[in-house]
Design an enzyme around this catalytic site. Structure first.
Site, short mmCIF file in Angstrom:
data_model
loop_
_atom_site.label_atom_id
_atom_site.label_comp_id
_atom_site.label_asym_id
_atom_site.label_seq_id
_atom_site.Cartn_x
_atom_site.Cartn_y
_atom_site.Cartn_z
N CYS A 1 87.84 54.53 -49.01
CA CYS A 1 88.36 54.15 -47.91
C CYS A 1 88.30 55.60 -46.75
CB CYS A 1 89.52 53.70 -48.18
SG CYS A 1 91.03 55.07 -48.67
N ASP B 1 99.02 54.66 -61.33
CA ASP B 1 99.28 55.09 -60.10
C ASP B 1 99.99 56.42 -60.43
OD1 ASP B 1 98.61 54.32 -57.11
OD2 ASP B 1 100.27 55.78 -57.35
N PHE C 1 94.50 53.66 -59.66
CA PHE C 1 95.22 54.13 -58.21
C PHE C 1 95.58 52.63 -57.85
CE2 PHE C 1 91.45 56.77 -58.53
CZ PHE C 1 91.99 58.04 -58.48
N ASP D 1 90.29 52.01 -56.84
CA ASP D 1 90.54 52.13 -55.32
C ASP D 1 91.47 53.33 -54.87
OD1 ASP D 1 91.42 51.00 -52.80
OD2 ASP D 1 92.74 49.83 -53.63
N ARG E 1 89.91 42.06 -53.06
CA ARG E 1 90.55 41.60 -54.39
C ARG E 1 90.31 40.28 -55.07
NH1 ARG E 1 94.61 45.22 -51.71
NH2 ARG E 1 95.47 43.70 -50.16
#
Length: 400
Positions: free
Chosen positions: A341, A252, A230, A301, A214
């Site tokens: 991730c 989101d 997201f 993300d 970030r």
């Protein structure tokens, strides 16, 4: 009662021989002695060579998680204190410890346990039966160790509510360990303020692993129009806004996340230049493309699309789709920050997917940097599960 002795099959135990921590159910030849699930057992190779000690659980495919390579080591309070102290000393050297992950399971040689620190609150996640027995002792030891550095912990909340606990034959659980406290905790990260909901937020309430990623996008976002997909509770979006972006849109699918993101924007005084939409990113990106919207920076993300080996094929489609759409929305010479991730989405495969997406939309990518998870989520070589976050920043150019 002495510890039971587990003997491996000939040719098995490759993971622990390479430095890993897990022994799977199909690697075991025999177990001698009495034990209950969660007990510490000794592990020997097929030729009786001592391999270490760990806790056993016959409900789990990960049958044994090693605690120590030393067959003579007692797994007692002194042993646990040494492990916890080593984990804390490491964090003090590598990250800002105001908010950080202090224990990261296998990578800190405390398999199955996660402890995050948010300001003066600890959040505990236990994912394995054996470590469950030690978790309160470990929490108390950690509080003592932090107190020696003049850090007073106000409260501890347990978030052992992940579905993976069912694979261990244990129930999901959540609640206070000790005194109750306000579970909405205010933190500051990279100069940005956030409310963290440790009781009902995703996982332990906030994704600390992206802290320095970030920070890395801040310099790209000054005077920029930014799209954060997201966004969860607005973490990348607010780093962009606080860094001086002129307009930020965060998206989101969760109303809970969006409502929290709006509160976080107000907390930082950037509500006038941030907009948060509760939308499905896969539906929104084509709509923005149709409207010929363009952004200086697009951030992707997403949650882990690949949660198992079986889901990798579908995950590849998902990652390709969002990256392809995002590249179309980036202005000529603008930037794309994109990540995965999922542990099962390897670096090689993720890189290949992005390359294919760029090729499909006739874009040329200039790599600005490649990053992984923050160092308070250390990657233990040979413990593959500890390496999961892949994060790229690219400049997106037209084919010339």
């Amino acid at each position: 009662m002495g510890e039971a002795i587990v003997t491996l099959k000939k040719g098995e135990g490759r993971t622990i021989k390479a430095g890993g921590m897990w022994i799977f159910d199909n690697e075991i030849a025999s177990i001698m002695g009495n034990f209950a699930n969660g007990d510490i057992v000794r592990v020997h190779d097929f030729d009786d060579y001592p391999m270490g000690k760990g806790f056993i659980n016959q409900n789990s495919k990960i049958r044994i998680r090693l605690m120590t390579r030393n067959i003579h080591q007692e797994v007692d309070r002194d042993f646990l204190k040494k492990r916890v102290l080593e984990a804390w000393e490491y964090r003090k050297k590598v990250v800002d410890t105001q908010n950080c992950r202090i224990i990261f399971g296998e990578a800190d040689f405390l398999p199955g346990l996660v402890i995050d620190k948010f300001s003066d609150v600890l959040v505990v996640e236990s994912l394995a039966l054996g470590i469950d027995r030690f978790k309160e002792d470990i929490v108390n030891l950690l509080k003592e160790i932090l107190l020696e550095d003049s850090i007073v912990i106000k409260g501890v909340y347990e978030r052992s509510d992940a579905k993976v606990r069912e694979n261990e034959g244990i129930k999901r659980t959540k609640g206070f360990i000790g005194e109750e406290f306000d579970t909405n905790v205010e933190i500051i990260e990279n100069g940005v303020k956030f409310y963290v909901d440790v009781k009902d937020g995703q996982k332990t309430g906030f994704f600390l692993d992206q802290k320095y990623n970030r920070l890395a996008i801040q310099k790209l976002c000054r005077d920029a129009k930014v799209l954060d997909c997201f966004t969860h509770t607005g973490s990348f979006a607010l780093n962009a806004a606080v860094a001086g972006a002129k307009e930020v849109i965060g998206v989101d699918a969760s109303w809970t996340g969006i409502n929290q993101a709006v509160k976080n924007a107000i907390l930082n005084g950037v509500e006038d230049k941030t907009t948060f939409l509760c939308r499905d990113v896969f539906e929104l990106l084509p709509e923005l493309e149709e409207k010929e919207e363009k952004f200086d920076v697009v951030i992707l993300d997403p949650p882990a699309f690949a949660k198992s080996r079986q889901s990798v094929k579908n995950a590849v489609k998902g990652y390709r789709e969002i990256n392809l759409r995002a590249m179309k929305l980036v202005k000529e010479g603008g930037f794309l920050a994109t990540c995965s991730c999922s542990h099962f989405m390897s670096y090689e495969l993720f890189t290949q997917v992005i390359h294919q997406a760029a090729k499909n939309v006739h874009k040329r990518l200039r790599q600005v940097e490649f990053r992984t998870q923050a160092p308070d989520h250390p990657i233990l070589w040979a413990a593959d599960e500890s390496y999961y976050l892949k994060f790229y920043i690219f400049q997106v150019c037209e084919e010339k």
